[in-house]
Write a protein that holds these residues in place. Structure first.
Motif, PDB file in Angstrom:
ATOM      1  N   ALA A 127      -9.073  -6.839   5.867  1.00 38.02           N
ATOM      2  CA  ALA A 127      -7.654  -6.470   5.939  1.00 38.02           C
ATOM      3  C   ALA A 127      -7.037  -6.436   4.550  1.00 38.02           C
ATOM      4  O   ALA A 127      -6.262  -5.523   4.225  1.00 38.02           O
ATOM      5  N   GLU A 128      -7.380  -7.413   3.714  1.00 38.75           N
ATOM      6  CA  GLU A 128      -6.864  -7.419   2.340  1.00 38.75           C
ATOM      7  C   GLU A 128      -7.359  -6.206   1.567  1.00 38.75           C
ATOM      8  O   GLU A 128      -6.603  -5.572   0.836  1.00 38.75           O
ATOM      9  N   TRP A 129      -8.651  -5.897   1.687  1.00 38.29           N
ATOM     10  CA  TRP A 129      -9.212  -4.743   0.979  1.00 38.29           C
ATOM     11  C   TRP A 129      -8.556  -3.438   1.423  1.00 38.29           C
ATOM     12  O   TRP A 129      -8.494  -2.485   0.653  1.00 38.29           O
ATOM     13  N   ALA A 130      -8.078  -3.405   2.660  1.00 35.52           N
ATOM     14  CA  ALA A 130      -7.404  -2.219   3.187  1.00 35.52           C
ATOM     15  C   ALA A 130      -5.918  -2.210   2.825  1.00 35.52           C
ATOM     16  O   ALA A 130      -5.175  -1.357   3.285  1.00 35.52           O
ATOM     17  N   HIS A 131      -5.515  -3.175   2.000  1.00 38.42           N
ATOM     18  CA  HIS A 131      -4.118  -3.306   1.552  1.00 38.42           C
ATOM     19  C   HIS A 131      -3.158  -3.508   2.716  1.00 38.42           C
ATOM     20  O   HIS A 131      -2.039  -2.994   2.709  1.00 38.42           O
ATOM     21  N   ALA A 132      -3.606  -4.268   3.712  1.00 33.90           N
ATOM     22  CA  ALA A 132      -2.754  -4.571   4.864  1.00 33.90           C
ATOM     23  C   ALA A 132      -1.627  -5.511   4.454  1.00 33.90           C
ATOM     24  O   ALA A 132      -1.758  -6.269   3.486  1.00 33.90           O
ATOM     25  N   GLU A 133      -0.543  -5.455   5.183  1.00 36.32           N
ATOM     26  CA  GLU A 133       0.576  -6.371   4.963  1.00 36.32           C
ATOM     27  C   GLU A 133       0.131  -7.795   5.294  1.00 36.32           C
ATOM     28  O   GLU A 133      -0.777  -8.007   6.102  1.00 36.32           O
ATOM     29  N   ALA A 134       0.785  -8.780   4.694  1.00 32.87           N
ATOM     30  CA  ALA A 134       0.422 -10.190   4.861  1.00 32.87           C
ATOM     31  C   ALA A 134       0.340 -10.634   6.331  1.00 32.87           C
ATOM     32  O   ALA A 134      -0.599 -11.355   6.693  1.00 32.87           O
ATOM     33  N   PRO A 135       1.280 -10.221   7.196  1.00 30.71           N
ATOM     34  CA  PRO A 135       1.168 -10.658   8.599  1.00 30.71           C
ATOM     35  C   PRO A 135      -0.122 -10.183   9.274  1.00 30.71           C
ATOM     36  O   PRO A 135      -0.704 -10.906  10.079  1.00 30.71           O
TER      37      PRO A 135
END
Length: 69
Positions: A40-48
């Motif tokens: 999720a982080e690598w996909a630049h997802a929002e923190a939630p």
């Protein structure tokens, strides 16, 4: 107990169990959750969304709110 404390408690108790995904992966529940959050982080997802990726996805690690929450 806060939500974060409950999640920590679940992983402390059940995190070393084998993840029972569709492919019977050879990773623990904790490793699987960390992999999901990393993706999720690598996909630049929002923190939630990154935080949600850490939530347990397999039994018996159910996150339910106690009565009164």
């Amino acid at each position: 107990m806060t939500l974060i404390e409950r999640i920590e408690s679940l992983f402390a108790e059940h995190g070393s169990r084998a993840y029972e995904g569709a492919l019977k992966e050879s990773v623990s529940a904790l490793e699987h959750a960390l992999q999901c959050a990393q993706l999720a982080e690598w996909a630049h997802a929002e923190a939630p969304l990154v935080a949600t990726a850490l939530l347990p996805t397999s039994a018996p690690m159910h996150l339910t709110a106690p009565a009164g929450d």
